[in-house]
Design a protein around this motif. Structure first.
Motif, mmCIF file in Angstrom:
data_model
loop_
_atom_site.group_PDB
_atom_site.id
_atom_site.type_symbol
_atom_site.label_atom_id
_atom_site.label_comp_id
_atom_site.label_asym_id
_atom_site.label_seq_id
_atom_site.Cartn_x
_atom_site.Cartn_y
_atom_site.Cartn_z
ATOM 1 N N ALA B 107 -20.229 18.568 -4.258
ATOM 2 C CA ALA B 107 -21.069 17.601 -4.471
ATOM 3 C C ALA B 107 -20.275 16.058 -4.867
ATOM 4 C CB ALA B 107 -22.075 17.775 -5.811
ATOM 5 N N ARG B 110 -18.746 14.915 -1.703
ATOM 6 C CA ARG B 110 -20.094 14.271 -1.078
ATOM 7 C C ARG B 110 -20.006 12.946 -1.565
ATOM 8 N NH1 ARG B 110 -24.272 17.075 1.499
ATOM 9 N NH2 ARG B 110 -24.111 18.970 0.125
ATOM 10 N N VAL B 111 -20.203 12.648 -2.768
ATOM 11 C CA VAL B 111 -20.571 11.293 -3.472
ATOM 12 C C VAL B 111 -19.246 10.400 -3.157
ATOM 13 C CG1 VAL B 111 -20.901 9.892 -5.474
ATOM 14 C CG2 VAL B 111 -21.940 12.215 -5.225
ATOM 15 N N PHE B 114 -19.129 9.284 0.353
ATOM 16 C CA PHE B 114 -20.483 8.151 0.370
ATOM 17 C C PHE B 114 -19.752 6.935 0.009
ATOM 18 C CE2 PHE B 114 -23.645 5.924 -1.219
ATOM 19 C CZ PHE B 114 -24.972 5.864 -0.236
ATOM 20 N N ARG B 115 -19.134 6.968 -1.240
ATOM 21 C CA ARG B 115 -18.939 5.648 -1.530
ATOM 22 C C ARG B 115 -17.700 5.052 -0.784
ATOM 23 N NH1 ARG B 115 -17.665 1.576 -2.604
ATOM 24 N NH2 ARG B 115 -17.520 0.249 -4.457
ATOM 25 N N VAL B 117 -17.372 5.516 2.545
ATOM 26 C CA VAL B 117 -17.876 5.179 3.628
ATOM 27 C C VAL B 117 -18.421 3.738 3.591
ATOM 28 C CG1 VAL B 117 -19.824 5.301 5.566
ATOM 29 C CG2 VAL B 117 -18.279 7.225 4.656
ATOM 30 N N VAL B 137 -21.079 13.188 5.110
ATOM 31 C CA VAL B 137 -21.516 13.443 3.933
ATOM 32 C C VAL B 137 -22.825 14.374 3.923
ATOM 33 C CG1 VAL B 137 -20.810 11.280 3.061
ATOM 34 C CG2 VAL B 137 -23.212 11.304 3.716
ATOM 35 N N THR B 138 -23.095 14.880 4.936
ATOM 36 C CA THR B 138 -24.366 15.827 5.049
ATOM 37 C C THR B 138 -23.831 17.022 5.670
ATOM 38 O OG1 THR B 138 -25.320 14.865 7.095
ATOM 39 C CG2 THR B 138 -26.129 14.089 4.964
#
Lengths: 592, 611
Positions: B107, B110-111, B114-115, B117, B137-138
């Protein structure tokens, strides 16, 4: 009642399994056959080792000598059984795989077939992301369980054989089997029921995480220029944490189930030994039989787990299938009539009679009681403020959607009475944002129609696309990438215009499709279409005065109603809103 | 210079390197690992102890010298049952630990991805690659999670079992152990070969999945075009072909997977046969007893099982590691533009207070190495509080202007400064993002809206606004009547990507959003291209009064904007070729006069002569 719901899950699960078997009976039969061969050979391999022990090993050790023949026989027996077992495994895996993949492919075809069949109004009601995942991940989830299915069914056969062997050997030992096997089933069922809601929640959260990522990345420019990266990360992180907790909740159940499934057959074996030892002492069973049964119990551990895999995956499969079903069952296919369009040398006459349209879920109608005629060969501009319903009107004319009230007539015939494909052979439509297929430039223009390169190039010249196409690395054969990604917006629009031009349509509908091209190009396109032996009728949605000036007449649309109609000059004089709109620039100049 | 791409595929990187790279990035995961390994060892011990104990029961309890020894059997069975239960508890504990640590670590990964990207320019420069970034991220992380919990557990336990089985085998007979190990040597090579082959076939499958996704998207996104041109059959044929190719690649991959699995089975049979033959010969030489040989045969199966599991896991591992690599590559990509507050915290500066002017010092920009510069040695100053319009043909470099001023990109040569002569000019590269984004706001052409209400979308520009304030803001912009015409006013939901509104209406909301952010420098990049002329004029007039006191840079597609601006910059082939007021330029010889004449004709309704 939760129990009733659970029963329903199980019942629906079995119905789903039957559906899979009914769709692919031959592959299932082959895979089941191979699974049985595998199962038989698994038992046989144990039997072979036992026989070798008593006939080759022990005599050799007892007598202190053996023959080469005996040893060769032993080795050949082991390898022979192994080869048969391998054949079983290969068959099971291949046939089961093919079965699962065929189901996936078949349902993907059906779902996408529906996408192409269903009317645009249906598409407008369903978000793009949802439709994409219906055809992809949902179809995959629906048939994933098929891969271990034949193995699991083979295991059922093995269990039945074992049960019979148990009963024949010793009724008391059979009781142990009758306790252990149902226990395993029960555990599996309880598992799939406890798991089902958790899985669904995790799946739901997964979709939400993906949605946020999609939205946030699409909004990249806005996020960045307003400096909102941290709040976006927070928004994403919140959902990612929920997903984490959801997955841990799934993990807790699985983490408990897995060791249980491993322990149950072991405990069964131990129970067999305990009770069996007593029976051996009583003389009811001999030691050899007891060893054989204990061994069978250990062998069954893996196949029984295959049953678990199938059952565990069923809730996910059902959830996926449930999302696919509405697509497959959706009706509202565009009804086509029996009529052919009347083909004349001239352009097509088009007319709206009391047409009204409201978007699904919309509260205000987009169009209300719109009535006007476009006589054959004329050019009419539809002008109106932002949000007045112009695009919807353009869509009505080429039957992208049907009006809720009233009719649209092509050469006096209701569009709904025309045969399938008839409207698109008469009319061409170019939308606000040009859509290109992931194909070559040529194919994007012909769309498989019978147009030679000369015609294609002529159309490109008319749309002022010839120069940039010539500069592309492979000219007409250049692939434009997914949705024309390798081209600029203006280039895409010009290709879309060439696509319309090459067809020499009798009716051309341009929905603000020339915003990115020069007015001179626009004039050239319209002239090319209106000249020649078949002057086309043109309906054009526009803001630019240059475009409006090309039209013979103008329809003024306001709040979904065709408020006024006349020449540009007449409307300027009579309709204050119209004058304000089209004169905005000149006024601006005066004000400046 | 701006690498609008992700780093080259590090296919060459070994799996272990990827894992090490990943573990460095996931400290949470590393912390939980030792205890999990310890529990895995207990679980392994349980697996091995049970079959051995069963053997003991049969050998000593049933075949004892005095017939069945029921008391011994009972004790043995009870002890075994205890071990079985303890093993189950250990495995449960291990699983829960593993799930918790992996999910927590993933998790966070992933975060973090995301940040990161959001910091990459590829996101706004190459829109078509967004889909692949979403999958980082998925699905890439999902795959990793599935693998760690399924393959990871199995792999861990199998590894332990392999070691324990080898040790126990060696205790029984080192010669036979050697024999078993030797017969598994070919498998090691086979597995290496298969691993490459698997990577290959699954690579093809992934590619085909992409093709199917693209084809499906055509049937959904291209729905109007497909209908308007009556090309349903053709689109269906293309879809079916893509689906069929995907199916065939799946079957090919399945063949390889099955081959991997049975190769282990075959080697196991060879090992068994060899143990029987050599074991008998050894027994005849007096090296081992019959009991040892039988027990050994049993142990071989304990050795074989984890090898098979490992070959099974291998397949998943290939996919998971490839996904892992893709996620790590994103995080390792150096952003083109970094927030100085993070990159060089000791040298970060704030924008000076008051209205902001713009200074370009010999600024050059090109999108790729060797490409024609989109801006070529531009040197100019824009005074604070001026309203400047940038005009030019498509591809002249107008938008590059906007992106450099808002620091979405950095120039390859020269520098951009913001500020004023009295307040001081600050190089943009040294301004912290917090200060920059609060004072400089851009409205892009595609004013993306979130799936929320109008009010919430506007609030995105200034969190904490009340609905009344949002309504007032629309009123300031002369859009009160438009807002009132929406079915639920500010509470109207705009739908996914704002699709319930028309393109022009979306732009109105986007402008309101930028307006409430109250910037000192407002950059409008063709922000009103889809709005009807009358509304645009109202909007511009409103913005004019509202932008009093701030600097406005407008990338204009309609020359009406230029007519109203204090100053016009004409850009052509990356250079500013003209500069002045509209009145000055329109009379001067040059590109502006030509542009203007053409535009006048189009808006005044005189089509250019065809020719």
């Amino acid at each position: 009642m939760p129990t009733r719901r659970r029963d329903a899950v199980l019942r629906r699960g079995f119905r789903h399994i039957r559906r899979a078997v009914a769709e692919q009976p031959r592959m299932f039969a082959l895979a089941l056959l191979a699974s049985t061969l595998y199962g038989g050979m698994t038992v046989a391999s144990a039997w072979v080792i036992g026989e070798i022990t008593s006939r080759v090993l022990l005599p050799a050790f007892d007598e202190g000598a053996t023959t080469g023949a005996a040893l060769t026989l032993a080795a050949v027996a082991i390898l022979g059984v192994a080869v048969l077992k391998i054949v079983g495994i290969l068959g099971r895996r291949l046939f089961a795989g093919v079965m699962s993949y065929r189901l996936q492919a078949e349902y993907r075809r059906r779902v996408t077939g529906q996408y192409l069949r269903l009317p645009l109004s249906w598409h407008q009601r369903h978000p793009t992301g949802q439709l994409l995942s219906n055809a992809n991940s949902d179809v995959e989830a629906a048939w994933f369980f098929v891969a271990p299915l034949p193995f699991a069914c083979g295991a059922l056969v093995m269990i039945a054989i074992t049960a019979v062997a148990l009963v024949l050997t010793d009724p008391l030992l059979a009781v142990v089997g009758l306790v252990v096997f149902p226990l395993v089933f029960l555990a599996n069922i309880v598992y799939s029921q406890v798991m089902s809601p958790r899985m669904q929640r995790a799946q739901q959260l997964r979709a939400e995480v993906s949605e946020i990522a999609h939205e946030s990345f699409d909004a990249a420019l806005v996020v960045k220029t307003l400096g909102r990266e941290d709040t976006e990360t927070e928004r994403f992180g919140e959902r990612a944490d929920q997903l984490r907790d959801g997955l841990i909740a799934v993990g807790r159940v699985r983490g408990l189930f897995d060791p249980m499934m491993e322990a149950l057959p072991s405990l069964g074996t131990l129970a067999v030994l305990l009770i069996g030892a007593g029976r051996v002492a009583d003389g009811a069973v001999d030691a050899g039989e007891l060893v054989a049964i204990a061994y069978l119990f250990t062998l069954l551990a893996l196949p029984i787990r295959a049953i678990g895999w199938v059952l565990a995956d069923l809730p996910r499969a059902l959830a996926g299938f449930d999302r696919v079903t509405p697509v497959l069952e959706a009706t509202g296919e565009t009804p086509y009539g029996p009529d052919a369009a009347t083909v004349t040398a001239a352009g097509a006459g088009v007319a709206l009679r009391g047409a009204g349209f409201t978007f699904a879920g919309g509260t205000r109608p987009t169009l209300t009681d719109v009535t006007f005629d476009v006589p054959a060969g004329r050019t009419v501009a539809v002008v109106g403020p932002t949000g007045s319903g112009k695009s919807t009107l353009a869509g009505l004319l080429v039957r992208l959607v049907d009006p809720a009230d009233g009719t649209v007539l092509l050469d006096g015939i209701d569009l709904r009475r025309l045969r399938e494909g008839e409207v698109s052979t008469q009319a061409a439509f170019v939308a606000q944002s040009a859509f290109l297929f992931d194909d070559t430039v040529r194919d994007n223009i012909t769309l498989g129609g019978p147009y030679d390169d000369e015609q294609v190039e002529a159309a490109l010249r008319v749309a002022a696309a010839d120069e940039f196409v010539a500069a592309l690395p492979e000219g007409l054969d250049t692939r434009v990438g997914e949705r024309g990604a390798s081209l600029s917006g203006g280039q895409r629009q010009r290709l879309a215009l060439a696509r319309a031009v090459v067809r020499r349509p009798r009716l051309l509908v341009l929905d603000d499709a020339t915003s990115a091209v020069d007015p001179s190009v626009e004039a050239r396109i319209l002239d090319a279409l209106r000249a020649g032996e078949r002057p086309a009728t043109v309906v054009v949605v526009a803001y630019r005065q240059a475009t409006i000036a090309l039209a013979d007449e103008v329809v003024w649309l306001a709040e979904g109603r065709a408020v006024a109609r006349g020449t540009h000059a007449e409307l300027l004089e009579e309709v204050p809103g119209y004058a304000e709109l089209v004169r905005a620039y000149s006024q601006a100049e005066v004000a400046a | 210079m701006t690498a609008a791409t992700l780093p080259a595929d590090r296919r060459a990187e070994g799996a272990m390197t990827t894992l090490r790279r990943g573990l460095r990035m996931m400290p949470e995961f590393r912390r939980g690992l030792p205890a999990t390994f310890a529990l895995a060892l207990v679980a392994t011990a349980g697996r091995v102890v049970v079959p051995i104990a069963v053997q003991q029961v049969i050998d000593r309890g049933l075949d004892g010298p005095d017939g069945p020894d029921l008391e011994l059997v009972t004790w043995l069975v009870a002890a075994c049952a205890l071990v079985v239960l303890l093993t189950a508890v250990a495995v449960y504990r291990m699983n829960v630990r593993l799930f918790r640590t992996t999910e927590t670590a993933l998790a966070n990964l992933r975060v973090r991805a995301f940040r990161h990207v959001h910091d990459l320019s590829v996101l706004h420069q190459q829109g078509e690659r967004r889909g692949s970034l979403v999958s980082r991220v998925t699905s890439d992380v999902d795959q990793l999670s599935v693998f760690m919990q399924w393959g990871g557990v199995l792999g861990l336990v199998s590894m332990g079992q392999l070691v324990v089985a080898t040790v126990v085998m060696a205790v029984y007979s080192w010669q036979l152990t050697l024999l078993v190990l030797v017969s598994f040597v070919p498998l090691v090579f086979a597995v290496r070969w298969f691993a490459r082959r698997l990577a290959q076939v699954y690579g093809v499958v992934r590619e085909r999945v992409g093709d199917v996704l693209a084809a499906v998207a055509e049937s959904v996104v291209g729905a109007p075009t497909v209908r308007a041109y009556g090309v349903r059959a053709r689109t269906a044929a293309r879809l079916d072909a893509a689906i069929d190719r995907h199916y065939r690649s799946q079957v090919d991959a399945q063949k390889v997977t099955a081959a991997v699995f049975v190769s282990g089975e075959f080697v196991a049979a060879v090992a068994n046969a060899a143990v029987v033959v050599v074991g008998v010969l050894l027994g005849l030489a007096g090296d081992i007893s019959a009991g040892t040989l039988v027990a050994f045969l049993f142990l071989v199966t304990l050795f074989v099982a984890p090898v098979q599991t490992a070959s099974e896991v291998l397949n998943e591992a290939q996919n998971a590691i490839a996904g892992f690599r893709r996620v790590l590559d994103v995080i390792d990509t150096e952003p083109d533009v970094r927030d100085p507050a993070v990159a060089t915290p000791d040298r970060v500066r704030e924008l000076p207070a008051g209205p902001l002017g713009i200074r370009f010092e010999h600024v050059t920009f090109r999108y790729a190495h060797g490409a024609r510069p989109s801006l070529d040695d531009v040197d100019l100053t824009i005074a604070p509080r001026t309203r400047v319009a940038v005009v030019g043909e498509t591809g002249s470099g107008k938008t590059t202007f906007a992106k450099l001023v808002t620091r979405l990109m950095d120039p390859v040569g020269g520098r951009v400064l913001l500020g004023s002569d009295d307040g001081g000019l600050v190089p943009l590269a040294e301004v912290g993002f917090a200060s920059l984004r609060a004072r400089v706001v851009m409205v892009p052409q595609d004013g993306f809206l979130f799936d929320a209400t109008v009010a919430e979308n506007v609030r995105y520009g200034r969190p904490g606004m009340t609905d009344d304030e949002v309504v007032a803001a629309f009123g300031d912009l002369g859009l009160g009547a438009w807002l009132a015409g929406l079915p639920e006013g500010v509470a109207t939901a705009v739908g996914q990507r704002g699709e319930s509104l028309s393109a022009g209406e979306r732009q109105l909301v986007a402008i309101a959003r930028a307006y409430v952010a109250d910037p000192d420098l407002l950059v409008l990049d063709e922000a009103t291209s889809a709005v009807d002329p009358a509304t645009e004029q109202r909007l511009t007039r409103a913005l004019d009064t509202l932008t009093e006191g701030r600097t406005t840079l407008t990338i204009a597609h309609r020359l009406s904007t230029a007519e109203r601006a204090d100053e016009v910059l004409v850009v052509d082939a990356g250079r500013v070729v003209q500069r002045g007021t509209h009145a000055e330029l329109v009379d001067a010889e040059g590109p502006y006069a030509r542009l203007h004449a053409s535009w006048r004709r189009s808006s005044a309704g005189e089509p250019e002569p065809v020719g």
